[in-house]
Design an enzyme around this catalytic site. Structure first.
Site, mmCIF file in Angstrom:
data_model
loop_
_atom_site.group_PDB
_atom_site.id
_atom_site.type_symbol
_atom_site.label_atom_id
_atom_site.label_comp_id
_atom_site.label_asym_id
_atom_site.label_seq_id
_atom_site.Cartn_x
_atom_site.Cartn_y
_atom_site.Cartn_z
ATOM 1 N N HIS B 66 0.830 -1.203 0.000
ATOM 2 C CA HIS B 66 0.000 0.000 0.000
ATOM 3 C C HIS B 66 0.864 1.252 0.000
ATOM 4 C CE1 HIS B 66 -3.916 1.950 1.735
ATOM 5 N NE2 HIS B 66 -3.249 2.800 0.970
ATOM 6 N N ARG B 70 2.021 8.634 -6.773
ATOM 7 C CA ARG B 70 1.508 9.911 -7.293
ATOM 8 C C ARG B 70 1.728 10.160 -8.778
ATOM 9 N NH1 ARG B 70 -1.730 10.402 -3.062
ATOM 10 N NH2 ARG B 70 -0.746 11.151 -1.163
ATOM 11 N N ASN B 100 -5.133 6.083 -7.192
ATOM 12 C CA ASN B 100 -5.657 7.456 -7.198
ATOM 13 C C ASN B 100 -4.662 8.465 -7.769
ATOM 14 O OD1 ASN B 100 -4.014 7.182 -4.970
ATOM 15 N ND2 ASN B 100 -5.313 8.370 -3.594
ATOM 16 N N HIS B 185 -10.703 0.594 1.609
ATOM 17 C CA HIS B 185 -10.474 1.633 2.630
ATOM 18 C C HIS B 185 -11.788 1.694 3.411
ATOM 19 C CE1 HIS B 185 -9.603 6.002 3.825
ATOM 20 N NE2 HIS B 185 -10.887 5.873 4.068
ATOM 21 N N ASP B 311 1.159 2.692 3.618
ATOM 22 C CA ASP B 311 0.259 3.779 3.205
ATOM 23 C C ASP B 311 1.064 5.070 2.986
ATOM 24 O OD1 ASP B 311 -1.948 5.167 2.411
ATOM 25 O OD2 ASP B 311 -2.971 5.126 4.343
ATOM 26 N N HIS B 315 2.743 14.329 0.416
ATOM 27 C CA HIS B 315 2.089 15.594 0.081
ATOM 28 C C HIS B 315 3.122 16.707 0.176
ATOM 29 C CE1 HIS B 315 -1.986 14.058 -0.078
ATOM 30 N NE2 HIS B 315 -1.822 13.464 1.087
#
Lengths: 331, 432
Positions: B66, B70, B100, B185, B311, B315
């Site tokens: 996981h 990006r 995503n 999720h 995970d 950012h």
């Protein structure tokens, strides 16, 4: 000016007022004593002392607020500071300048202090971490509103002569209330007994460790209280599903002359304003209890003068305490 | 998929550790020939490069089920190259990357682009996870067959729960065609009600909107009921609550085909961390209370939680350095995962063998990746570990493009000395 008090400015206080967390009884008493002195300034014909002459205070209000912003503005002007009001509209926020950039810009313009009002909890601390100038939390999200807490303590002390040992019932939307959080911290530091009165939907989870008693019924919660503080209910709480309707809220938690007379006849009634008439307080004109809402507004100016003075009054030749300063001005 | 072959390498002065093969503390050396592990006793051909393990432990490389790399779309947060460097530095040789991205990995073209780019970078093996639904929008199933053919190893709408019980049913049923798991999720978004941290004493004090444990538990309960109906394989992402652990434990007792992961931050921190680390302690699910932290550890110990995943969610600083409620959820984790996990061994919660099992062997099993062991003939994806190596997280910097971690500045014990991909050294720690 009375010849008392005014603790030395910065050392006792720290550079910012972000929260009442960790404030001792001594420190709060010092602020309230200073406010007492500044209250007299408001009674003069010339309501001004020069202690912050040459200093610039920026009111940075991301949320609309007439009362708090005006109170800070009047307080700063009575201390002879220059005051700029900056009210970024939500549209310019979404267009883009970040809070961090905005406050750095304001500081670069020469601000000595920033009063920040913001919808995000923690915003005042966020600002304080990024600027060198003084920061006063004018209300951050659901977190704290420390000057409101202080002015409530001041009002209670004026009305009851003390805070320690009093029973204070805080009624309403505790979950979303920054006023409640600051009051709980301040009141417990001062040794008051605190009761929270709210429907279970408007009470935060995880408050077992708080120094409070919790009531879900108004009559029991205010029984024999010395102070009853109603919180403002945001009208959108009904559409948010926290309460079925404003009418039902008012029926269970609204303060009326009758319920106060019966359960807390000696209580001073406080409200941070603005009041939703017919919701938190019934609409009637005459109360047998002492409703101190306008006193809170008046005292708020004195308390904010004290806070601004204690934070910003140090350093440089302009920092003489108001009694000396007023003598100099020949008031 | 053809694995890229590697070179020859002789690893000397190492202790071998492989839960899969039952090699727990075997003596080295280990020889790699043409990227694969040679039979014990094979003489090294002349000129074979040698790596002195300095008494370290050699185990199968870690496998992260996981992570968010990006790319495509958010290259300012992380790229496949920077994410791969972070993974290699953390001892990971295989990383499964979530869908995503922008465009979303809901079609074979995006999957292939990710796989191709990762092969160019060639520092870790990257396995894409395909979206369950087109655009992650929860309305229509993505073309799972095309995604599987292009190299996806699982399906997930991660970042969001699978939208409805019916959509989950269809996804679990249809994914049976390919034998691949659906990762969920687990969060009831309505119950979370735009919360930004765990609901409890800390959120009450800070005046931040809370996400209750029940948000996760309600969703896991839904998923398990659907799983019983649909069959297929369900993998529960980032388990964080005591109630969630209990639900998965009961389901496993009933032999439902469910597996689960947690992340180092859920057993290393509680919601108290929000006070001092601010938005660097903001992730979803949020850091919970101490009793949840202990329940997660208990789940790792008894096997309710199969694997430790990261995970890893990079950012940019300008995104994290915002008001708490505006900042995005997520922290980076690849470079700190091993040392934080090793704390569980030092504290006596897991044996070292169990730890390697949850970081390597078990994740390989779950997603059917032919690695995670030191077996002869297997791919030489390896990690060399220095259990007493001390270092400071994030100093002087991270290999990740982002630095959103609550662990920055923390003294860590347990270092990755080298990471080896197909016999090629892709990371070597500078000697302190």
């Amino acid at each position: 000016m009375p010849d008392r008090l005014i603790p030395s400015p910065i050392p006792a206080f720290g550079p910012h007022l972000l929260s009442l967390s960790g404030m001792t009884q001594e420190r709060i008493t010092g602020i309230l004593d200073a406010a007492e002195a500044f209250l007299d300034v408001g009674q003069q014909t010339v309501k001004k002392v020069p202690v912050l002459r040459g200093k610039t205070l920026v009111n940075l209000f991301y949320e609309s607020s007439t009362r708090t912003r005006s109170s800070f503005e009047i307080a700063a002007k009575r201390l002879s500071a220059d005051v700029i009001n900056v009210t970024p509209s939500q549209s310019s926020v979404t267009k883009g300048e970040s809070l961090a950039d905005t406050v750095k810009t304001i500081e670069a313009l020469g601000a000595d202090g920033i009063v920040i009002r913001h919808a995000s909890s923690g915003a005042a601390e966020f600002v304080a971490e990024r600027v060198e100038c003084h920061v006063v939390n004018g209300g951050d999200g659901c977190h704290e509103h420390p000057t409101q807490g202080l002015l409530d303590l001041f009002t209670i002390r004026k009305k009851k002569g003390r805070v320690e040992g009093l029973t204070v019932a805080i009624v309403g939307d505790i979950l979303h209330s920054r006023v409640a959080r600051s009051n709980i911290l301040g009141l417990s530091a001062m040794g008051a007994h605190i009761r929270l009165v709210a429907p279970p939907t408007l009470l935060p989870r995880g408050i077992d460790g708080w120094p409070v008693e919790v009531f879900d019924r108004l009559d029991r919660g205010i029984e024999g209280a010395d102070v009853v503080m109603a919180l403002r209910l945001q009208l959108e709480r009904a559409s948010g599903g926290y309460i079925p309707s404003l009418a039902e809220y008012s029926r269970f938690y609204g303060l009326s002359r009758e319920v106060l007379e019966r359960h807390a006849p000696k209580a001073v009634v406080l409200h941070p304003g603005p009041v939703n008439r017919g919701v938190e307080l019934s609409g009637e004109e005459s109360w047998t209890n002492d409703v101190a809402i306008l006193d809170q507004v008046e005292y708020g100016v004195a308390v904010r003068m004290a806070v601004l003075y204690l934070l910003m009054g140090g350093g440089g030749g302009e920092s003489a305490p108001p009694n000396a300063a007023t003598r100099g001005e020949g008031l | 998929m053809k694995e890229s072959s590697g070179g020859n390498l002789l690893l000397t002065n190492v202790t071998l550790f492989d839960p899969a093969e039952g090699i727990l503390g075997g003596a080295g050396p280990l020889l790699v020939l043409d990227g694969r592990i040679a039979p014990p006793g094979t003489p090294a051909p002349p000129g074979t490069p040698e790596l002195d393990g300095r008494g370290g432990i050699l185990s199968p490389g870690f496998i992260d089920l996981h992570a968010h790399f990006r790319e495509p779309g958010f290259e300012y947060k992380e790229t496949i190259a920077s994410g791969s460097r972070a993974a290699a530095a953390g001892g990971f040789t295989s990383v499964c990357v979530m869908a995503n991205t922008s465009p979303v990995n809901d079609n074979a073209a995006v999957t292939r682009a990710i796989v191709d780019r990762a092969r160019e970078v060639n520092l870790v093996r990257v396995f894409p996870i395909g979206a369950v639904t087109r655009g992650l929008e929860g309305q229509e199933l993505s073309e799972m067959g095309a995604l599987a053919s292009a190299g996806c190893v699982a399906f997930s709408d991660d970042g969001r729960p699978v939208s409805t019980a019916l959509m989950l049913r269809r996804a679990l049923e249809y994914s049976r065609l390919f034998g691949l798991p659906v990762i969920d999720h687990c969060e009831d978004l309505v119950l979370s009600n735009r919360g930004v941290m765990n609901e409890g004493s800390v959120s009450a004090e800070l005046g931040l909107a809370g996400i209750p444990n029940a948000s996760e538990e309600v969703s896991i309960a839904r998923d398990l009921s659907v799983l019983e109906l649909s069959g297929g394989r369900l993998h529960v992402a980032h388990l964080s609550t005591a109630g969630g652990v209990r639900l998965v434990r009961e389901a496993k007792r009933r032999h439902l085909p469910v597996t689960a992961e947690t992340c180092p931050h859920y057993f290393a921190l509680t919601d108290e961390a929000v006070r001092c680390h601010g938005t660097h302690a903001k992730m979803n699910p949020p850091l919970r209370r101490e009793e949840d932290r202990l329940a997660v550890i208990d789940g790792l110990r008894d096997g309710t939680i199969d694997v430790i995943a990261t995970d890893h969610a990079p950012h940019a600083p300008h995104e994290k350095e915002q008001e708490f409620d505006r900042a995005p959820f997520g922290i980076i984790g690849l470079e700190t995962a091993f040392a934080l996990s090793l704390d569980l061994v030092r504290e006596g919660f897991l044996t070292f063998s169990e730890l390697i099992y949850r970081l390597s062997t078990r994740p390989a099993e779950l997603f059917g990746l032919p690695r995670g062991s030191l077996r002869t003939g297997g791919l030489a994806d390896l990690v060399l570990l220095d259990l007493s190596g001390e270092w400071e997280a994030g100093r002087p910097g991270y290999r990740s493009k982002s630095r959103n971690s609550p662990f920055t500045g923390r003294r860590m014990k347990g270092a990755v000395a080298a990471t080896i991909l197909g016999g090629r050294i892709v990371y070597a720690r500078e000697q302190p």
